[in-house]
Enzyme design. Structure first.
Site, PDB file in Angstrom:
ATOM      1  N   ASP A  92      16.128   7.364   4.492  1.00 18.14           N
ATOM      2  CA  ASP A  92      14.860   6.764   4.900  1.00 18.14           C
ATOM      3  C   ASP A  92      13.785   7.849   4.936  1.00 18.14           C
ATOM      4  O   ASP A  92      13.982   8.902   5.549  1.00 18.14           O
ATOM      5  CB  ASP A  92      15.032   6.133   6.297  1.00 18.14           C
ATOM      6  CG  ASP A  92      13.796   5.394   6.738  1.00 18.14           C
ATOM      7  OD1 ASP A  92      13.491   4.352   6.142  1.00 18.14           O
ATOM      8  OD2 ASP A  92      13.138   5.863   7.694  1.00 18.14           O
ATOM      9  N   ASN A 100       1.018   5.661   4.074  1.00 13.68           N
ATOM     10  CA  ASN A 100       0.220   4.517   3.633  1.00 13.68           C
ATOM     11  C   ASN A 100      -1.059   4.374   4.451  1.00 13.68           C
ATOM     12  O   ASN A 100      -2.136   4.138   3.899  1.00 13.68           O
ATOM     13  CB  ASN A 100       1.030   3.219   3.722  1.00 13.68           C
ATOM     14  CG  ASN A 100       1.978   3.055   2.552  1.00 13.68           C
ATOM     15  OD1 ASN A 100       1.758   3.600   1.478  1.00 13.68           O
ATOM     16  ND2 ASN A 100       3.040   2.305   2.758  1.00 13.68           N
ATOM     17  N   HIS A 105      -2.123   3.134  -0.043  1.00 15.28           N
ATOM     18  CA  HIS A 105      -0.890   2.641  -0.673  1.00 15.28           C
ATOM     19  C   HIS A 105      -0.617   3.285  -2.034  1.00 15.28           C
ATOM     20  O   HIS A 105       0.541   3.413  -2.431  1.00 15.28           O
ATOM     21  CB  HIS A 105      -0.922   1.117  -0.778  1.00 15.28           C
ATOM     22  CG  HIS A 105      -0.760   0.464   0.554  1.00 15.28           C
ATOM     23  ND1 HIS A 105       0.463   0.259   1.128  1.00 15.28           N
ATOM     24  CD2 HIS A 105      -1.672  -0.004   1.448  1.00 15.28           C
ATOM     25  CE1 HIS A 105       0.317  -0.314   2.305  1.00 15.28           C
ATOM     26  NE2 HIS A 105      -0.979  -0.487   2.533  1.00 15.28           N
ATOM     27  N   ASP A 109       2.823   4.940  -3.052  1.00 26.11           N
ATOM     28  CA  ASP A 109       3.558   4.687  -4.302  1.00 26.11           C
ATOM     29  C   ASP A 109       3.917   5.995  -4.993  1.00 26.11           C
ATOM     30  O   ASP A 109       5.019   6.154  -5.528  1.00 26.11           O
ATOM     31  CB  ASP A 109       2.723   3.815  -5.247  1.00 26.11           C
ATOM     32  CG  ASP A 109       2.591   2.376  -4.779  1.00 26.11           C
ATOM     33  OD1 ASP A 109       3.279   1.984  -3.806  1.00 26.11           O
ATOM     34  OD2 ASP A 109       1.792   1.640  -5.397  1.00 26.11           O
ATOM     35  N   GLU A 135      10.936   1.958   2.077  1.00 28.36           N
ATOM     36  CA  GLU A 135      11.091   3.406   1.891  1.00 28.36           C
ATOM     37  C   GLU A 135      12.524   3.834   2.167  1.00 28.36           C
ATOM     38  O   GLU A 135      12.783   4.988   2.476  1.00 28.36           O
ATOM     39  CB  GLU A 135      10.109   4.177   2.780  1.00 28.36           C
ATOM     40  CG  GLU A 135      10.427   4.200   4.252  1.00 28.36           C
ATOM     41  CD  GLU A 135       9.968   2.966   5.039  1.00 28.36           C
ATOM     42  OE1 GLU A 135      10.171   2.982   6.250  1.00 28.36           O
ATOM     43  OE2 GLU A 135       9.429   2.011   4.468  1.00 28.36           O
TER      44      GLU A 135
END
Length: 188
Positions: A92, A100, A105, A109, A135
């Site tokens: 994780d 974010n 965002h 990405d 994630e």
């Protein structure tokens, strides 16, 4: 004699016409065969593209949730059947929401793609890794037991969390947490 000669000429003309028609038909068959081969190749490529879409995450290129779960189920079944081990890592990205929220965002990405690339470079040829959730990533490592090589997990962690990841407004340091479990092929 004249009738025989005329008959022979007519027969020769028919033979030439038949031969020409045979050559035309052979050419038509060759052309159509080539067209069919091209169509077959296009269908094969389209089927492969659809398979990739169905089994891979569009953002990271890793196996998607369903595909990595399928790998895990197959490896657990093989482990039970053959008495081998399989180690699973749930990975994780730490504080991903901050990426974010703080950088947007698109930066998130970029982090996911870079992180996925690092994971891919860190696995053996017969290991599998997939995007399990937002994630979260799942890594399946057949024939590996943490006790046999505990440093391998540390190396993996360092490989995916070392250095910065470039994003549109700078670079980010990304860390991750890992949960590791090994199954030894025996029912619990």
């Amino acid at each position: 004699v004249l009738t025989s000669l005329i008959g022979l000429v007519i027969l020769r003309l028919r033979e030439r016409n038949l031969k020409r028609r045979q050559l035309e038909l052979e050419e038509m068959v060759r052309d159509r065969t080539a067209e069919l081969e091209k169509e077959k190749q296009q269908l094969t490529e389209a089927r492969e593209a659809l398979r990739l879409q169905a089994t891979h995450d569009h953002l990271t290129g890793l196996l998607n949730h369903g595909a990595i779960r399928g790998v895990l189920e197959r490896e657990l079944a093989r482990s039970r059947r053959e008495g081998t081990t399989v180690t699973v890592a749930l990975i994780d990205i730490d504080h991903f929401k901050r990426v974010n929220d703080g950088h947007g965002h698109l930066a998130g990405d970029q982090v996911l793609r870079a992180f996925a690339g690092r994971l891919t470079k860190s696995i053996r040829a017969y290991d599998a890794v997939g995007r399990y959730g937002g994630e979260e990533f799942l890594m399946v490592m057949p024939n590996f037991h943490v006790w046999d090589d505990p440093e391998r997990i540390n190396k993996l962690h360092r490989a995916v969390c070392s250095g910065t990841i470039p994003v549109q407004d700078g670079e980010l340091v990304v860390t991750c947490s890992m949960g590791i479990s090994t199954y030894s092929g025996q029912e619990i």
